[in-house]
Motif scaffolding. Structure first.
Motif, PDB file in Angstrom:
ATOM      1  N   LYS A 147       1.715  10.199  10.058  1.00  0.00           N
ATOM      2  CA  LYS A 147       1.385   9.353  11.005  1.00  0.00           C
ATOM      3  C   LYS A 147       2.272   8.019  11.019  1.00  0.00           C
ATOM      4  N   LYS A 148       2.081   7.226  12.093  1.00  0.00           N
ATOM      5  CA  LYS A 148       3.040   5.812  12.312  1.00  0.00           C
ATOM      6  C   LYS A 148       2.383   4.992  11.411  1.00  0.00           C
ATOM      7  N   LYS A 149       3.181   4.235  10.863  1.00  0.00           N
ATOM      8  CA  LYS A 149       2.751   3.242   9.928  1.00  0.00           C
ATOM      9  C   LYS A 149       1.405   2.412  10.176  1.00  0.00           C
ATOM     10  N   LYS A 150       1.522   1.835  11.508  1.00  0.00           N
ATOM     11  CA  LYS A 150      -0.093   1.350  11.888  1.00  0.00           C
ATOM     12  C   LYS A 150      -1.149   2.099  11.880  1.00  0.00           C
ATOM     13  N   PHE A 151      -0.832   3.158  11.902  1.00  0.00           N
ATOM     14  CA  PHE A 151      -2.142   4.127  11.861  1.00  0.00           C
ATOM     15  C   PHE A 151      -2.407   4.893  10.413  1.00  0.00           C
ATOM     16  N   ARG A 152      -1.845   4.553   9.573  1.00  0.00           N
ATOM     17  CA  ARG A 152      -1.912   5.169   8.242  1.00  0.00           C
ATOM     18  C   ARG A 152      -3.063   4.302   7.501  1.00  0.00           C
ATOM     19  N   THR A 153      -3.770   5.151   6.671  1.00  0.00           N
ATOM     20  CA  THR A 153      -4.904   4.742   5.770  1.00  0.00           C
ATOM     21  C   THR A 153      -4.321   3.669   4.766  1.00  0.00           C
ATOM     22  N   VAL A 154      -4.907   2.391   4.651  1.00  0.00           N
ATOM     23  CA  VAL A 154      -4.501   1.481   3.821  1.00  0.00           C
ATOM     24  C   VAL A 154      -5.025   1.782   2.327  1.00  0.00           C
ATOM     25  N   THR A 155      -4.238   1.800   1.446  1.00  0.00           N
ATOM     26  CA  THR A 155      -4.633   2.009  -0.019  1.00  0.00           C
ATOM     27  C   THR A 155      -4.647   0.649  -0.627  1.00  0.00           C
ATOM     28  N   LEU A 156      -5.235   0.827  -1.824  1.00  0.00           N
ATOM     29  CA  LEU A 156      -5.502  -0.386  -2.844  1.00  0.00           C
ATOM     30  C   LEU A 156      -4.260  -0.855  -3.263  1.00  0.00           C
ATOM     31  N   ASP A 157      -3.229  -0.319  -3.314  1.00  0.00           N
ATOM     32  CA  ASP A 157      -1.684  -0.573  -3.679  1.00  0.00           C
ATOM     33  C   ASP A 157      -1.180  -1.397  -2.464  1.00  0.00           C
ATOM     34  N   ASP A 158      -1.650  -1.219  -1.369  1.00  0.00           N
ATOM     35  CA  ASP A 158      -1.043  -1.918  -0.354  1.00  0.00           C
ATOM     36  C   ASP A 158      -1.584  -3.206  -0.062  1.00  0.00           C
ATOM     37  N   ILE A 159      -2.957  -3.365  -0.577  1.00  0.00           N
ATOM     38  CA  ILE A 159      -3.377  -4.907  -0.464  1.00  0.00           C
ATOM     39  C   ILE A 159      -3.317  -5.384  -1.951  1.00  0.00           C
ATOM     40  N   HIS A 160      -2.773  -4.747  -2.776  1.00  0.00           N
ATOM     41  CA  HIS A 160      -2.664  -5.348  -4.386  1.00  0.00           C
ATOM     42  C   HIS A 160      -4.304  -5.625  -4.860  1.00  0.00           C
ATOM     43  N   LEU A 161      -5.175  -4.611  -4.469  1.00  0.00           N
ATOM     44  CA  LEU A 161      -6.535  -4.805  -4.938  1.00  0.00           C
ATOM     45  C   LEU A 161      -6.566  -3.758  -6.113  1.00  0.00           C
ATOM     46  N   ILE A 162      -7.207  -4.223  -7.112  1.00  0.00           N
ATOM     47  CA  ILE A 162      -7.675  -3.076  -8.470  1.00  0.00           C
ATOM     48  C   ILE A 162      -9.217  -3.168  -8.362  1.00  0.00           C
ATOM     49  N   ASN A 163      -9.594  -1.980  -8.101  1.00  0.00           N
ATOM     50  CA  ASN A 163     -11.299  -1.936  -8.308  1.00  0.00           C
ATOM     51  C   ASN A 163     -11.650  -0.818  -9.250  1.00  0.00           C
TER      52      ASN A 163
END
Length: 235
Positions: A147-163
């Motif tokens: 997919k194009k970048k704006k339609f890809r699923t956001v990952t935890l790494d993208d938002i620098h969030l560790i759960n």
């Protein structure tokens, strides 16, 4: 006597194909390419003759099976050693969409219509072709989509969030209008919350087609009456 002979030949053909499938490996079943397809068709024809064609000698058919099995096995080994041989035997992926643009000539070469392309994209959870950056037809007939970048699923790494919260499998609570008591008791599911939601929406358990507690803790409920005023398609 003839029936008994056909029975024995049929069982023998089945067992031979089973042994051959084990020899060729799981990859043949999960990722069939050109040479695997040709081998499967020919072996199927030989096995059918072995089972039912009494005019052909059994030994000749067995020799044919051994030859084609050996050829396919040898070709698989050569494919592992040589990329050039792999390209000759299996082919290479074909780009169907590049940079968001449909390559009509590649569709035509692979006997693909726009309808079949759209159907394949929908199977990849892409309902708008405008979301696609690249689409490739793999050698096994499957289509891979980026997919194009704006339609890809956001990952935890993208938002620098560790759960560190432990994930769990979804818990089915209601199916076909029936409360799954065993699932609720074994997993200590929030029964009160379920009934509270149903009461708020003036619904009963019998009105629910499917209810599941997701891995994220959210409750998903689907009712028999979806109340869609303008459904996209009705069979």
């Amino acid at each position: 006597m003839d029936h008994f002979i056909i029975l024995i030949r049929s069982i023998s053909a089945f067992l031979l194909l089973l042994v051959i499938a084990r020899i060729l490996g799981k990859q043949t079943l999960s990722n069939m390419n050109f040479h695997d397809f040709v081998t499967a068709v020919i072996m199927g024809a030989i096995a059918a003759n072995l089972a039912f064609n009494e005019k052909m000698e059994v030994m000749h058919l067995i020799i044919s099976l051994v030859v084609f099995t050996g050829t396919s096995y040898l070709l698989s080994k050569l494919n592992l050693k040589s990329r050039r041989m792999r390209l000759l035997a299996e082919g290479s992926p074909t780009v169907l969409i590049e940079g968001g643009k449909i390559l009509e000539q590649n569709l035509e070469k692979n006997k693909l219509t726009l309808d079949s392309l759209n159907q394949t994209l929908r199977q990849k959870d892409v309902f708008d072709i405008n979301e696609v950056e690249y689409a490739l037809l793999e050698v096994n007939g499957q289509v891979s989509v980026m997919k194009k970048k704006k339609f890809r699923t956001v990952t935890l790494d993208d938002i620098h969030l560790i759960n560190n919260k432990k994930e769990r499998l979804p818990i089915e609570l209601i199916m076909d209008g029936k409360l799954l008591e065993e699932n609720i008791n074994l997993n200590n599911a929030p029964r009160d919350h379920l009934f509270k939601v149903l009461t708020t929406q003036h619904k009963q358990i019998s009105d629910v087609f499917y209810a599941v507690l997701g891995s994220d803790g959210r409750l998903y409920i689907d009712y028999y009456n979806d109340q869609l005023k303008h459904p996209v398609d009705i069979e």
